[in-house]
Design a protein around this motif. Sequence first.
Motif, PDB file in Angstrom:
ATOM      1  N   ALA A 143      24.134  27.804   8.681  1.00 40.88           N
ATOM      2  CA  ALA A 143      25.143  28.860   8.673  1.00 40.88           C
ATOM      3  C   ALA A 143      25.081  29.709   7.410  1.00 40.88           C
ATOM      4  O   ALA A 143      25.555  30.843   7.385  1.00 40.88           O
ATOM      5  N   GLU A 144      24.494  29.152   6.365  1.00 42.35           N
ATOM      6  CA  GLU A 144      24.433  29.891   5.106  1.00 42.35           C
ATOM      7  C   GLU A 144      23.188  30.770   4.989  1.00 42.35           C
ATOM      8  O   GLU A 144      22.915  31.317   3.927  1.00 42.35           O
ATOM      9  N   VAL A 145      22.443  30.876   6.071  1.00 44.34           N
ATOM     10  CA  VAL A 145      21.249  31.720   6.070  1.00 44.34           C
ATOM     11  C   VAL A 145      21.529  32.990   6.858  1.00 44.34           C
ATOM     12  O   VAL A 145      21.981  32.939   7.991  1.00 44.34           O
ATOM     13  N   ASP A 146      21.296  34.120   6.233  1.00 43.11           N
ATOM     14  CA  ASP A 146      21.421  35.405   6.922  1.00 43.11           C
ATOM     15  C   ASP A 146      20.039  35.859   7.355  1.00 43.11           C
ATOM     16  O   ASP A 146      19.137  35.958   6.524  1.00 43.11           O
ATOM     17  N   HIS A 147      19.905  36.163   8.638  1.00 46.17           N
ATOM     18  CA  HIS A 147      18.602  36.642   9.110  1.00 46.17           C
ATOM     19  C   HIS A 147      18.573  38.152   9.123  1.00 46.17           C
ATOM     20  O   HIS A 147      19.533  38.799   9.493  1.00 46.17           O
ATOM     21  N   GLU A 148      17.442  38.687   8.715  1.00 47.70           N
ATOM     22  CA  GLU A 148      17.316  40.131   8.672  1.00 47.70           C
ATOM     23  C   GLU A 148      15.970  40.531   9.267  1.00 47.70           C
ATOM     24  O   GLU A 148      14.936  40.001   8.875  1.00 47.70           O
ATOM     25  N   GLU A 149      16.004  41.469  10.194  1.00 43.65           N
ATOM     26  CA  GLU A 149      14.755  41.973  10.771  1.00 43.65           C
ATOM     27  C   GLU A 149      14.013  42.761   9.701  1.00 43.65           C
ATOM     28  O   GLU A 149      14.565  43.679   9.104  1.00 43.65           O
ATOM     29  N   THR A 150      12.796  42.381   9.441  1.00 38.00           N
ATOM     30  CA  THR A 150      12.031  43.081   8.415  1.00 38.00           C
ATOM     31  C   THR A 150      10.651  43.389   8.966  1.00 38.00           C
ATOM     32  O   THR A 150      10.059  42.572   9.671  1.00 38.00           O
TER      33      THR A 150
END
Length: 883
Positions: free
Chosen positions: A189-196
Amino acid sequence: MIENLPKTYNPKDFEDRLYKYWIDGEYFVAHVDENKKPFTIMMPPPNVTGNLHLGHALNNTIQDILIRWKRMEGYEALWLPGTDHASISTEAKVVEKLKAEGKSKEELGREGFLEEAWAWTRKYGGNINNQLKKLGVSCDWSRERFTLDKGLSNAVEETFIRLYNKGLIYKGDRIINWCPNCRTAISDAEVDHEETLGSIWYIRYPLKGEEGFITIATTRPETMLGDLAIAVNPEDERYKHLIGKKAILPLVNREIPIIADEYVEMEFGTGAVKITPSHDPNDFEVGERHGLGQCIIMNERAIINENGGKYEGLDRYEARKRIVEDLKKENYLVDVKDHDNSIGHCERCKTVVEPLISKQWFVKMEPLAKPALDVYKEGKLNFIPERFGKIYTHWLENIKDWCISRQLWWGHRLPVYYCEDCDEIMVSKEKPEKCNKCGSTKIYQDPDTLDTWFSSALWPFSTLGWPEETEDMKYFFPTDVLVTGYDIIFFWVIRMVFTSLEQTGKVPFKDVFLTGLIRDSQGRKMSKSLGNGIDPLEVIEEYGADALRFTLVTGNSPGNDMRFYMERVEANRNFANKLWNATRFVLMNLDEDIIDKSINSNYLEEEDKWILSRMNTVIDEVTENLEKYEIGLSAQKIYDFIWDEYCDWYIEIVKPRLYGENIKSKETAQIILLHVLENVLKLLHPFMPFITEEIWQHLPERKEALIISTWPVYKEENNYPEAEKRMSYIMNAIKGIRNARQEMNIAPSKKAKTIFVTQDENIKDILNYGRRYFINLASAEEIEIIEDKTTIGEDNISVVLDRCEVYIPLKNLIDFDKEIERLEKDKDKLEEELKRVRDKLSNEGFVTKAPEHVVEGEREKQKKYEDMMEKVLERLEALKSSK
RNA sequence: GGGCGAUUAACUCAAUGGUAGAGUGUCAUCUUGACGUGGUGAAAGUUACAGGUUCGAGUCCUGUAUCGCCCACCA
């Protein structure tokens, strides 16, 4: 003489004073009282060293509204405040501070570091509470808690031990998310995913003992140092012949097997995948299935370790660069393509997380998730708005084990001890004297601390003394409603639910009210880096806490993001000013001898009944809206009632009575003015606590504080539907006259003779009663009510009303063209309405299927509009012919 | 790849299936004995689009478009 208020509303003059007055009166303190029903809210604990932002302000305003309302309704209202130690965030701040002083965590050692952290906490810990007080929060400070308090820490250890003993906490080697900057494991839950947009590299691995290559595709070439296999899909015809053979890992020259696994998608990349069990969650599973073992190639700072051969000592990105160069140089690199992929970042510090195999502690989630799902399905847990129930369900249905150990020092240390000699694990609150197994006395405690959310998950009951069976726990738990942002459903809400179910057997709260995010006026998230954050304290400083509070709860609905506009705060400050001045007006017109007098219905005039009846309805509606958590709607209704009905109509209507000679009428007006004001202050108090209490304290004969006064209720004796109808007729007539006069540019100061023409006895009666209203509010003089209009000339403004025409003779002032134009406009409007009504009524379906009262209502409208239309046409014709 | 939300006046947002409202802004007007942080009045809408259900749709259903958010291991 009655004490009056200062001329201008200046919230700074009294907000702090009143907060102290409430504190001194102990109005916020809740007591166990079996004669009353409890109503409990646990304040989501802000980070102990944090500062108040608008999100907190919104949340706490909503909670304060609910708690003040319930308190006034007679509940024993407990709102328990406190702060969270915020392990990772606080530790990061302290580390940063040390760094600025040229010191490091490691130099200080655990004890020394914790001393620094406590000093930091003591220094900044009070800030947020003082900021909350500025907002007017009526929480019970005598019950304030901190997650590192002794009692709460005990609850944490108790929970850990219970879960461990039930087999629901375990220690294991698993792939976790590692933050190389915070140097700790973090939960999913503490990981933010970002499209890169990144690249995908195609690399060929030579086959062992034969000619040729097998080409794989990877987005992370540096991890090849840890490759332990190449996998292909067992059905893939292209590679079937290679399964079981070996390939040579380029640059490293390690022999690795080519294995078959269902996990590999034939369509993706080349259909062959490098397998790095220690640095990728999927590869880890493949590795487990095929017994590949482990090869860890990075340390806790994401720097290549001794397993990386010549790349040892390089940062992961530097290593990637070098490896790609080397592959190219040695002709292993086949291709590079652009590739979108989703990269995980540490929620706290934004560093790219590294999936890493590591020995950590986990909570086994499946057995805990099930009851949490059940209570929702059984309706024992409600979300406002409802749609968040789906998010709750979806998360729980797809839950994974929760990594709870952190390689940090600031937090609850695991109640876990090891034997140095035989590695026996002992879980207990106290350090064991000797090893259970081998009897050795060389015992040491696990250095890790627990995820902050592990203690937050206990908040609804650890704060009440659990696991002890305290009086508070028995009386105030479970709580009634949780108010928080939708962004922490996963972190917090869900974990509270399953933890509470497991430890107490109860759902910790019935309702979860979810607020949206507050954005800036351009719809952007407020952030430090953008510099677009608005400090609630500055808003309070300029406009007062009440204006801010009102702004936060109006013009939005639960769960939806809102934009923050200073203009709206200003508008609400103006509203406060309006109420302030209305009060000044009431007070300056109050005679002392009316103070003890109650309402005598025999002396009530039409407008008195009207305002009482309207107030009654508003009381009813506002209460109903609050019960449904429709806070914005309830606030809006109070606003409208105060401004439009009380100030703009009632006060204006009543003025002549206050200045007049009729003592009874004057007294009655005063009594009603005061009575309605008192009720309105009560209704508004939860929303705008400061101004309402301040005004209340200035009203004559105040015996108790407004904060503990009784919430108003609907009373049948205040219901005057007939007066409401008659007044609304008069008010519509006044509006019609004002409108026509303005359009014809007749200044209000120009008093004019006003002739009402009607044959309707009922209307005659209303108009007759309402003479003085027209004189004061419609610039009328010499009012005549007649049946026959033939004697009236053409030199008039005319207004067509329901069953009545109004003529205002203004010789030589009427511009006939303009008057015709104005009436044409009326005609157009009537035509539209008539068309709508006629269409409806000529629709057989409508007449037969719609409810009787709806059809009847339309019929009446039709009659009314037809009648009005006829009059408008007559008038138009007369005007045109006389031109 | 799934899921969710939004789309309503110039702007920001409300609106239990029954005549679409407010605040701000705009225009006009008013030094009326609470308030100019005010009063009075006005202008301003094909409720994103296309279908459907219904006597009746901003509201319910289906689809489309645009924007936004959340979740998901596809190297």
